[in-house]
Design an enzyme around this catalytic site. Structure first.
Site, PDB file in Angstrom:
ATOM      1  N   GLU A 300       0.819  -1.215   0.000  1.00 38.29           N
ATOM      2  CA  GLU A 300       0.000   0.000   0.000  1.00 38.29           C
ATOM      3  C   GLU A 300       0.856   1.271   0.000  1.00 38.29           C
ATOM      4  OE1 GLU A 300      -2.741  -0.680   3.317  1.00 38.29           O
ATOM      5  OE2 GLU A 300      -4.103  -1.707   1.953  1.00 38.29           O
ATOM      6  N   ASP A 379      -8.424  -8.820   3.450  1.00 39.09           N
ATOM      7  CA  ASP A 379      -8.185  -7.724   4.394  1.00 39.09           C
ATOM      8  C   ASP A 379      -9.329  -7.580   5.393  1.00 39.09           C
ATOM      9  OD1 ASP A 379      -7.342  -5.462   5.667  1.00 39.09           O
ATOM     10  OD2 ASP A 379      -7.591  -4.106   3.970  1.00 39.09           O
ATOM     11  N   GLU A 407     -13.019  -2.158  11.542  1.00 38.41           N
ATOM     12  CA  GLU A 407     -12.947  -1.384  10.300  1.00 38.41           C
ATOM     13  C   GLU A 407     -14.075  -1.727   9.322  1.00 38.41           C
ATOM     14  OE1 GLU A 407      -9.206  -1.711   8.332  1.00 38.41           O
ATOM     15  OE2 GLU A 407      -9.890  -0.650   6.552  1.00 38.41           O
TER      16      GLU A 407
HETATM   17  C1  GCV Z   1      -2.819   0.489   8.560  1.00 38.42           C
HETATM   18  C2  GCV Z   1      -6.187  -1.952   5.371  1.00 38.42           C
HETATM   19  C3  GCV Z   1      -6.617  -0.739   6.126  1.00 38.42           C
HETATM   20  C4  GCV Z   1      -5.471   0.224   6.331  1.00 38.42           C
HETATM   21  C5  GCV Z   1      -4.360  -0.521   7.034  1.00 38.42           C
HETATM   22  C6  GCV Z   1      -3.967  -1.722   6.203  1.00 38.42           C
HETATM   23  C7  GCV Z   1      -2.915  -2.556   6.892  1.00 38.42           C
HETATM   24  O1  GCV Z   1      -5.865  -1.625   4.060  1.00 38.42           O
HETATM   25  O2  GCV Z   1      -7.672  -0.118   5.456  1.00 38.42           O
HETATM   26  O3  GCV Z   1      -5.926   1.292   7.110  1.00 38.42           O
HETATM   27  O4  GCV Z   1      -3.257   0.315   7.232  1.00 38.42           O
HETATM   28  O5  GCV Z   1      -5.102  -2.539   6.004  1.00 38.42           O
HETATM   29  O6  GCV Z   1      -3.291  -3.514   7.534  1.00 38.42           O
HETATM   30  O7  GCV Z   1      -1.750  -2.254   6.790  1.00 38.42           O
END
Ligand code: GCV
Length: 845
Positions: A300, A379, A407
């Site tokens: 990411e 995820d 989340e």
């Molecule tokens: C901390 C997902 C979440 C992100 C998170 C990522 C991760 O994409 O939306 O907020 O980043 O996972 O676990 O690194």
């Protein structure tokens, strides 16, 4: 008479004592009646601790605090075995002849009642001070739960050596995916001055056996490794240490270059290795018991070893070698995937990424590296199969990463108890070896006899009084800790324990809350992503409201491939992405065949037409329709069930949870309508039950008589998406695809309608929008008489007019006659346009 009155007044006062939720499951509320009498007889007057360490002192203080709270008695504190009856805590060696010599593993404890001379002793034995602390909490839990202390003989050993939590807190004090307020650790780019909350949080963690906590976001701010922060990290470590919780940090892999002024961060460059060593040494000089480092690399947008064509093992090992002399662990996140994948290529699959990236590296990681793997391959979706990577590493330590912060689970505005989900994953047999190869055994390192491994929970608790923004969400942290300690505990047992610790022993309270919690994941799944659809939320936006198409036509790879013809990701080996082939044959065979693939995972693993029949005989489309209607009703039933606890739960928490559940009940309807509308439009298959797309009693705002309000197509770009057209057009987010909005700056707007039904009692439901950029006010009138008013002041994560901000106001007990005028007035504020979606007029029974 007077005496009786006073007594009942006192009893009442105890019951309704305002509780903020701050104490969570460690309330130690006063016991009453027979329970009080019983424990007053069995709990001795002295508590002695033979170990002088700060952690052991915390254990003793906790016993004093708990007994005082529950029994109203202050125990005498001592530091040697007294002659009289006592609770005595110490290592097996320190306890001398009080108990037989046994070997206890680190952190394990033994609660044993014994008699010597005239003294009756409750012994808490352990091999280290953390074990004493865990034993102390276990003893107090027993008292709270009303379990007998006579003939006590309870020996518990943690299932896994690693029982960590991660926090995604930013140095500026905000939290990525945190739903309970700002950071307890950070404020204005520094560690908070007052760390009382941190110490209290460490106590909560200790009570469930958690022994390490990372304190900053895995999307790590490189500044944390500058010298300025070292003493600050050490302060947090100091605050948590008395509770046996060690601190860890997340780091940015590019730091040797961005901070170190090197021209590289290549993990194989000796200068880079030296840089990591020097920095880690400095950290340990300030906080000698640092637990380790967490690393998110090549994920990411984070930099990683791919910049130098190095492997993840190279990256993990360079930091791990710096940690090794200090006994620190390096957690390397397995969450590595390409978020720019070509969505048109049906062979592409983000689900494959973790296995594809790490399987070939098995055996190349240092002994103090742990690959931290999310429970599923995508995820933290509402349902995913266990990640195949757990079964693909034999010579590498691993840990399962579970997301306690909700989340994709309604962000603590929805009650979702995640333990049943985690249990299913942990108990899943990966068929990776002849013996026990359940996921929990693999993660804990038992299957392949690894030196370490275990559990990591992403918690993100915040400064809200109740830590999470929702009292019922506390159960997820409790459940996470209990499972990390003992994953063989049942969901029922954990829910029941938590409820009784948190809300008291009343059987009706216990049963109602436990049942609600146990069904809540399935309920939530069935309105936000049934049959393995993963999630139907806005994955490119706030991850909260409905947006069926947000998963598609982009590179993020959270595709469900729903279109006119069918739905689901074909991950088969035969015709799909081949993901299923990453499992061992016994699992792969079951998943590959439609005949044996579980319905719950169907659309995660297969693409099928809407008319495909599930094992139940129902078609996929009818299941999607039915499940949404069933669970919208189920959430409404939660509200009624909760109301039946009025007077049995303290007033503050009762009202807080009632408000939360009423909100959730409205949201479940928003989800129901949006998802069923979308699938109806796509499939063109009518609902056999005739519910979808028919909303009796609903008056669309756009068809009301409007004064000042203007009709808006919900898919218009709003300030939140100012840079061009929205990526998706979630017309399904509004009933009828349209809303009415009151222009910013207008004094007020009204929408009215004439009632045309039978005379009687009615409930009015006003669907309005609570954007985050203002606090609009609403008033409802019937024939000019004001019947309700409210402010749109919830903490919702969007400034758009969409399902995230769509909110329901229920006005019950309204007498209506034909011809009555119902008028809603909206007063905009800031950017919030007092928008309305519809009015529903529901006859009361
Ligand atoms: C901390 C997902 C979440 C992100 C998170 C990522 C991760 O994409 O939306 O907020 O980043 O996972 O676990 O690194």
């Amino acid at each position: 008479m007077l005496k009786l009155g006073l007594l009942s007044l006192l009893a009442c006062a105890a019951l309704v004592r305002a509780e903020t939720g701050y104490d969570a499951w460690l309330r130690y509320a006063p016991l009453e009646g027979a329970a009080l009498e019983r424990y007053r007889l069995t709990v001795p007057a002295v508590v002695a601790v033979l170990d002088p360490s700060p952690v052991a002192m915390s254990a003793r203080a906790e016993i004093v605090r708990g007994v005082k709270g529950m029994l109203g008695r202050t125990l005498r504190e001592e530091s040697s075995v007294p002659k009289e009856s006592a609770i005595v805590m110490g290592t097996v060696a320190q306890l001398g002849g009080l108990i037989p010599a046994v070997t206890l593993a680190p952190d394990a404890f033994w609660l044993k009642s014994t008699t010597q001379g005239t003294g009756h002793f409750i012994v808490i034995a352990a091999s280290n001070d953390r074990g004493l602390l865990y034993g102390a909490f276990a003893l107090l839990r027993k008292i709270t739960l009303g379990e007998g202390l006579a003939n006590l003989d309870l020996r518990e050993t943690p299932y896994a050596p690693v029982r960590w939590v991660n926090h995604w807190d930013r140095l500026n004090g905000t939290i990525e995916r945190g739903y309970g307020g700002n950071s307890i650790f950070w404020e204005n780019d520094h560690v908070r001055q007052d760390l009382t909350r941190v110490a209290d949080y460490a106590r909560l963690l200790a009570s469930i056996g958690i022994d390490a906590c990372s304190i900053n976001n895995v999307n790590a701010d490189p500044r944390l490794l500058t010298a300025e922060y070292t003493p600050e990290i050490a302060r947090i470590a100091d605050a948590m240490r008395p509770w046996g919780v060690r601190v860890a940090i997340s780091v940015d892999f590019g730091s040797p270059q961005s901070l170190g002024k090197l021209d590289t961060f290549d993990p194989l460059d000796p200068r880079v290795a030296a840089w990591w060593k020097a920095h880690v040494d400095e950290l340990y000089a300030a906080a000698p018991d640092l637990a380790g480092i967490v690393l998110k690399a090549d994920s990411e947008g984070r930099v990683g070893p791919s910049a130098y064509h190095r492997t993840h093992a190279d990256a993990a090992n360079v930091v791990a070698r710096a940690l090794a002399p200090h006994g620190g662990l390096l957690f390397y996140r397995g969450f590595v995937y390409d978020h720019h994948m070509d969505w048109q290529n049906l062979k592409n699959d983000r689900g494959r990424a973790a296995y594809d990236n790490f399987h070939a590296l098995d055996g190349q990681f240092e002994a103090n590296v742990i690959v931290q793997i999310k429970n599923g391959p995508i995820d933290f979706q509402v349902r995913e199969p266990a990640s195949p990577l757990f079964g693909g590493l034999e010579k590498t330590n691993q840990a399962i990463e579970l997301q306690v912060t909700q989340e994709y689970f309604g962000q603590a505005r929805h009650t979702v108890f995640l333990v049943p989900y985690w249990k299913e994953t942990l108990d899943f047999d990966m068929h990776a070896a002849a013996g026990d190869s359940t996921l929990k055994a693999l993660a804990a390192g038992k299957t392949f006899h690894r030196p370490t491994g275990g559990f990591v929970g992403v918690v993100n608790a915040g400064l809200d009084e109740n830590w999470f923004g929702n009292h019922l969400s506390q159960a997820n942290l409790y459940g996470y800790g209990r499972l990390a300690w003992n994953p063989d505990l049942s969901s029922q047992k954990i829910a029941d324990e938590w409820t009784r610790l948190t809300f008291g022993a009343n059987p009706k309270v216990d049963q109602t809350i436990t049942q609600m919690q146990l069904t809540s994941w399935r309920t939530y799944e069935n309105y936000t992503g049934p049959l393995g659809l993963q999630t139907l939320t806005d994955i490119t936006g706030d991850h909260y409201g409905v947006n069926v198409e947000a998963s598609e036509r982009n590179g993020w790879g959270q595709w469900h491939r729903a279109d006119e013809a069918g739905v689901g990701m074909d991950r088969t080996v035969a015709t799909g992405t081949g993901y299923i082939g990453q499992y061992r044959p016994a699992v792969a065979d079951r998943f590959e065949s439609l005949a044996s693939c579980p319905d719950d995972l169907l659309l995660f693993l297969h693409h099928v037409p809407y008319t495909h029949r599930l094992h139940s005989g129902k078609t996929v489309i009818q299941y999607i329709y039915d499940s949404h209607y069933e669970v919208a009703a189920a959430v409404s039933a939660y509200v009624e069930q909760w109301k039946s606890l009025r007077g049995l739960v303290d007033e503050q928490r009762f009202n807080d949870v009632l408000t939360q559940l009423e909100y959730q009940a409205g949201q479940a309807v928003v989800w129901r309508d949006a998802v069923t509308t979308w699938f109806y439009r796509a499939s063109k298959i009518a609902d056999a039950k005739g519910l979808v797309d028919h909303y009796p009693g609903r008056v669309e705002a756009e068809s009301m008589t409007l004064a000042g309000y203007t009709v808006r197509d919900i898919s218009e770009p709003t300030p939140g998406r100012a840079n061009g057209p929205p990526i998706v057009t979630p017309a399904e987010d509004a009933s009828g695809g349209k809303v009415v909005a009151c222009p910013t700056g207008a004094k007020s707007c009204t929408a009215s309608t004439k009632f045309a039904g039978q005379p009687g009692w009615y409930t009015l439901r006003v669907e309005y929008f609570d954007q985050a950029n203002g606090v609009a006010h609403y008033r409802a009138w019937v024939n000019g008489q004001a019947v309700d008013e409210w402010a749109a002041d919830l903490r919702l994560p969007s400034i758009r007019l969409d399902s995230t901000t769509s909110t329901r106001r229920t006005i019950a007990g309204i007498a209506l006659r034909p011809g009555d005028e119902i008028r809603i007035e909206g007063v905009p504020d800031g950017g919030e346009v007092a928008a309305l979606d519809y009015l529903e007029i529901v006859a009361e029974k």
